[in-house]
Write a protein that holds these residues in place. Sequence first.
Motif, mmCIF file in Angstrom:
data_model
loop_
_atom_site.group_PDB
_atom_site.id
_atom_site.type_symbol
_atom_site.label_atom_id
_atom_site.label_comp_id
_atom_site.label_asym_id
_atom_site.label_seq_id
_atom_site.Cartn_x
_atom_site.Cartn_y
_atom_site.Cartn_z
ATOM 1 N N ARG A 21 0.829 -1.208 0.000
ATOM 2 C CA ARG A 21 0.000 0.000 0.000
ATOM 3 C C ARG A 21 0.866 1.262 0.000
ATOM 4 O O ARG A 21 0.475 2.301 -0.525
ATOM 5 N N ALA A 99 -6.633 5.797 -5.662
ATOM 6 C CA ALA A 99 -6.375 5.111 -4.383
ATOM 7 C C ALA A 99 -7.656 4.481 -3.839
ATOM 8 O O ALA A 99 -7.625 3.405 -3.241
ATOM 9 N N ASP A 100 -8.812 5.143 -4.084
ATOM 10 C CA ASP A 100 -10.080 4.639 -3.536
ATOM 11 C C ASP A 100 -10.582 3.402 -4.270
ATOM 12 O O ASP A 100 -11.456 2.698 -3.793
ATOM 13 N N TYR A 101 -10.038 3.119 -5.441
ATOM 14 C CA TYR A 101 -10.507 1.978 -6.239
ATOM 15 C C TYR A 101 -9.478 0.855 -6.267
ATOM 16 O O TYR A 101 -9.819 -0.313 -6.108
ATOM 17 N N PHE A 103 -6.556 0.565 -4.316
ATOM 18 C CA PHE A 103 -5.703 0.316 -3.149
ATOM 19 C C PHE A 103 -6.501 0.010 -1.886
ATOM 20 O O PHE A 103 -6.070 0.321 -0.782
ATOM 21 N N THR A 104 -7.683 -0.578 -2.048
ATOM 22 C CA THR A 104 -8.481 -0.900 -0.862
ATOM 23 C C THR A 104 -8.564 -2.406 -0.630
ATOM 24 O O THR A 104 -8.156 -2.891 0.411
ATOM 25 N N HIS A 105 -9.055 -3.163 -1.606
ATOM 26 C CA HIS A 105 -9.224 -4.606 -1.396
ATOM 27 C C HIS A 105 -7.974 -5.377 -1.805
ATOM 28 O O HIS A 105 -7.375 -5.072 -2.839
ATOM 29 N N LEU A 109 -5.423 -4.653 -4.801
ATOM 30 C CA LEU A 109 -4.235 -3.958 -4.313
ATOM 31 C C LEU A 109 -2.963 -4.705 -4.734
ATOM 32 O O LEU A 109 -2.001 -4.099 -5.233
ATOM 33 N N PRO A 120 -0.539 5.089 -5.927
ATOM 34 C CA PRO A 120 -1.859 5.490 -5.429
ATOM 35 C C PRO A 120 -2.089 6.993 -5.587
ATOM 36 O O PRO A 120 -1.272 7.791 -5.126
ATOM 37 N N ASP A 122 -4.686 10.005 -4.841
ATOM 38 C CA ASP A 122 -5.869 10.389 -4.061
ATOM 39 C C ASP A 122 -6.642 11.452 -4.838
ATOM 40 O O ASP A 122 -6.349 12.631 -4.769
#
Lengths: 236, 315
Positions: A21, A99-101, A103-105, A109, A120, A122
């Motif tokens: 991450r 990053a919201d799409y 780098f979350t799951h 990721l 990432p 933002d």
Amino acid sequence: MDEWHYDPTPDFDQTPIERLRGFPRHPNLFVYAARTLANLIVRLILRLGNRLEIEGREHLPAGESFVMVANHASHLDAPALLAALPLAQVHRAFPAAAADYFFTHLPVLAFSAIVMNAMPFDRKENPKQSIDACRQLLDARGHVLILFPEGTRTTDGSIGAFKPGIGFLAAGTDVPIVPCHIDGAFRAWPKGAWVPRPRKLKLRIGAPVRFRDMRRVKEDAVQIAETLRNRVIALQ
Amino acid sequence: MSDALHNPVFRIYFAVLMGLLVFAGALLAILRLALHKNVDHAWKAYRGWLIMIPPVFAALLIGRLATIVFFTAVAIGAFIEFARATGLYRDWWMTSIVILGITAVGVVSAIDDPDPAKHVHGWYGMLMALPVYVVAAIMMIPILRDRAKGQLQPIALSVVGFVYIGWMFGHLSFLANAKNAYGYLLYLLFAVPLNDIAAFTFGRAFGKTKMRPNISPNKTWAGSIGALAVSMLLPWLVRFSFPGFGTTELILTGVIVGIGGQLGDLTISVMKRDIGIKDMGAVIEGHGGVLDRVDSLIYVAPLFFHMARYFAGLS
């Protein structure tokens, strides 16, 4: 006898997920090996499945950092742009990804960080900070930043407005910005489709542009974004 | 090593460990929910055990090859942590050679002895010879890249990384070839952490005099003696784990785990203190890195292996 000087890697005390991450990522033997292999496979799929054709490779600057900007209609866009670079350069090429799409799951990721080497971005909370991170990335020699200035994939295949962020990044610097146009990605894998289809892809790479005489103000940033959009459209 | 579910040793250890996990979980829940005690640290360590134990049992359950692959992967993970913590990781040539060497330990454990007269799994002769080849390969790297300045440190770190973390720990993989593999492996995997826990518990309860204040300030003589007492007693309690062992071997087993386990712990502490770090990594919640968890096993595994092989034989 002098004491030995140990120099632990900066991420030695992070969990594997934190390492993926975090950005900038520190060189990792296994990640490099996996990325090289995965990119080879992706290139093979693009070449055989999508008959990817690349024009204008000679425009890619050698020996200096640069930015590739392109229209964005599909998840195939970033792999197609990466495929234009020498395989060894994929570790120094960073597609900016939301990053919201991306780098979350964990599975997404892992794919974004390991295979795509994505950075990432933002786009919601703090885009300015992300643009600063892009600038730092370009300060180092030999880095490639891949940006989609529309900010998201279009839903109809057309080329939307370019956000002024690319203008703020390019204004007043000598960093070459390389306009690229990807044709066929929308037909091959549009937004909402689960799997890609074997449709032909064509990537055209244009001559690099520099904006060293522009100022880092809103009007100039908007103008740069518009200029780059026109350059991308002209490659159609 | 096959058919774990019908192996009485495997079944007993499995039942005991499940019982201990349920008991420890219930105890922590009571302390936390009914008595409102702060058990965050213990809870994290407990969750770490819940993550670590299933893959170990899964590998043992699947069989010999899965067990060898599992321990080889753990050895590689532990070495990578060591390489990251010392900075050796930046030298990809050295790191790669050591990883290849550790993989070779797994391979020679997995293949059969080429001597047709022996008919055994695992090539013991090559396991013993491997440090020669790997150290020779490590020494070759500076020569191949024509570099001398600053080379002694990566060479030394690579040799320690391979011989101590890869090869010595790799003896555990080779134990999977033993006729009594379940007994030996499950005993070590059970007794070594128990030795650590006993040292911690006795130290907390009775510890006053620090044992090695410059290496590990929390370790006390009381903890150390308590752990040794528990480890000396344990082989007699689980004697079913060692069908070929007599009194001498059971005493030696207790000494190796009781003293060797603590030396293994202190060895990694020496490294961490010299580097100036608290943990080798952060991959296991509540336990630090892989190396922090297997530190005692690295020391114990080869000593136990050679004792068991000498007195009882592996096949």
